[in-house]
Enzyme design. Structure first.
Site, PDB file in Angstrom:
ATOM      1  CG  HIS A  25      -0.320   0.154   2.639  1.00 52.55           C
ATOM      2  ND1 HIS A  25       0.701  -0.989   3.182  1.00 52.55           N
ATOM      3  CD2 HIS A  25      -0.220   0.908   3.486  1.00 52.55           C
ATOM      4  CE1 HIS A  25       0.788  -0.467   4.258  1.00 52.55           C
ATOM      5  NE2 HIS A  25       0.292   0.484   4.469  1.00 52.55           N
ATOM      6  CG  HIS A  71       0.022   4.252   5.068  1.00 56.68           C
ATOM      7  ND1 HIS A  71      -0.635   3.408   5.811  1.00 56.68           N
ATOM      8  CD2 HIS A  71      -0.775   5.187   4.716  1.00 56.68           C
ATOM      9  CE1 HIS A  71      -1.803   3.901   5.732  1.00 56.68           C
ATOM     10  NE2 HIS A  71      -1.867   5.043   5.343  1.00 56.68           N
ATOM     11  CG  ASP A 129       4.827   2.537   7.372  1.00 55.51           C
ATOM     12  OD1 ASP A 129       4.146   3.339   6.893  1.00 55.51           O
ATOM     13  OD2 ASP A 129       4.907   1.538   8.090  1.00 55.51           O
ATOM     14  CG  HIS A 130       4.283  -0.248   3.983  1.00 56.79           C
ATOM     15  ND1 HIS A 130       4.223  -1.635   4.501  1.00 56.79           N
ATOM     16  CD2 HIS A 130       3.757   0.511   5.195  1.00 56.79           C
ATOM     17  CE1 HIS A 130       3.899  -1.842   5.699  1.00 56.79           C
ATOM     18  NE2 HIS A 130       3.576  -0.630   6.193  1.00 56.79           N
TER      19      HIS A 130
HETATM   20 ZN   LIG Z   1       2.925   0.424   7.981  1.00 59.22          ZN
HETATM   21 ZN   LIG Z   2       0.051   1.399   6.517  1.00 64.27          ZN
END
Ligand SMILES: [Zn+2]
Ligand SMILES: [Zn+2]
Length: 247
Positions: A63, A65, A67-68
Site C-alpha cells: 500500500h 503509506h 513506511d512501505h
Molecule cells: Zn505500516
Molecule cells: Zn499502513
C-alpha cells in the site's frame, strides 16, 4: 529443490519503534529476488546486512503509506549512480502505483525525477483474484482492511511447492485464515498489544486465532512499541532486522 530465503530488512512500525527499520523484506526464491515493500531505510538495511540491491528485479508494494514505499527513490538513484543497472525494474502494487511512486520520486529528487532513468520502470497494477507469474514465482494479491482508497494488499507468493504470505498492514479479517492456509511462512503484521484498531493487528487478536491458521510458521513483524515493551509475554516468533527465514 531450491531453498527459499526471506531476509527481514525492516521489522519496525511507521515510527521505527526500537530503532528498527521500516517495512522491507527480501525474498530469494528459485534464483529470483523480490522485494516486499520498500520502507525509507531499505537501502541502508541492505547495506548493513551486506546484501546487494542489484539482483532485485521485482518489487511488491502492499500500500502507499510512506513506511512501505518511501525507500524507492533511494533505490532508483542507487541504480543510476552507485550500482548502475540497465535491466528493467518491475514495481507491482495497488491501482495508481505509477502515479504514487513517481510523485514521491519527484518530490524527493525533482531533478532526477524529471529526467529519464537509464533503465525501465515497469509498473503493474495488481488485481485481487488474478495471478502474476515471473521468474518461476507466482504472485497473488488480496485485499486487506487498512487503507481503502486505493486498497491495501497482502500477497501470497508461490514457488515450486512453497507458499509464503505477507500480510502488509491489515486489521483483522477472517479472510486471513483462508489466504494463509497451507503456507510455509506467514509474515504477519503486529503493530499493537493493548490497542485494538480496525486497521492494524494486535498480539491478543493473533494469539486468540492462532489455532485457526493453517501455516507452518508465523513470524510477527511491523512491531510497535507496545509489542516490544511486552515481548516477554509473547509466545510467537518475533522478527528482527537481519532475521533470515529459510524454507
Ligand atoms: Zn505500516
Ligand atoms: Zn499502513
Amino acid at each position: 529443490m531450491q531453498t527459499d530465503r526471506v531476509f527481514f530488512l525492516g521489522t519496525g512500525d511507521a515510527y521505527s519503534a526500537g530503532g528498527r527499520y521500516q517495512s522491507a523484506y527480501l525474498l530469494e526464491s528459485c534464483g529470483a529476488f523480490l522485494l516486499l515493500d520498500c520502507g525509507p531505510g531499505t537501502l541502508g538495511s541492505l547495506k548493513r546486512h551486506e546484501l546487494s540491491a542489484s539482483p532485485i528485479d521485482t518489487i511488491l508494494l502492499s500500500h502507499f503509506h510512506g513506511d512501505h514505499f518511501a525507500g524507492l527513490p533511494f533505490l532508483f538513484l542507487e541504480y543510476v549512480y552507485v550500482n548502475p543497472r540497465t535491466k528493467p525494474l518491475r514495481i507491482i502494487g495497488p491501482p495508481g502505483v505509477e502515479d504514487r511512486v513517481m510523485q514521491i520520486f519527484r518530490a524527493m529528487y525533482a531533478d532526477s525525477g524529471a529526467a529519464p532513468l537509464p533503465y525501465e520502470l515497469q509498473f503493474i497494477e495488481a488485481q485481487p483474484g488474478t495471478q502474476l507469474a515471473f521468474d518461476n514465482v507466482k504472485i497473488e494479491p488480496f485485499r486487506v482492511p487498512h487503507q481503502e482508497h486505493p486498497p491495501s494488499y497482502g500477497y501470497a507468493i508461490r514457488s515450486e511447492d512453497r507458499k509464503i504470505v505477507y500480510s502488509g498492514d491489515t486489521g483483522w479479517t477472517d479472510d486471513l485464515l483462508m489466504h494463509t492456509e497451507d503456507t510455509d511462512l506467514f509474515i504477519c503484521e503486529c503493530s499493537f498489544f493493548e490497542t485494538r484498531l480496525a486497521t492494524h493487528l494486535d498480539y491478543p487478536r493473533i494469539a486468540e486465532n492462532l489455532e485457526r491458521f493453517g501455516t507452518k510458521r508465523i513470524v510477527l513483524t511491523h512491531l510497535g512499541q507496545e509489542v516490544l515493551s511486552r515481548r516477554q509475554e509473547i509466545d510467537l516468533e518475533i522478527a528482527y532486522d537481519g532475521l533470515i527465514a529459510t524454507l
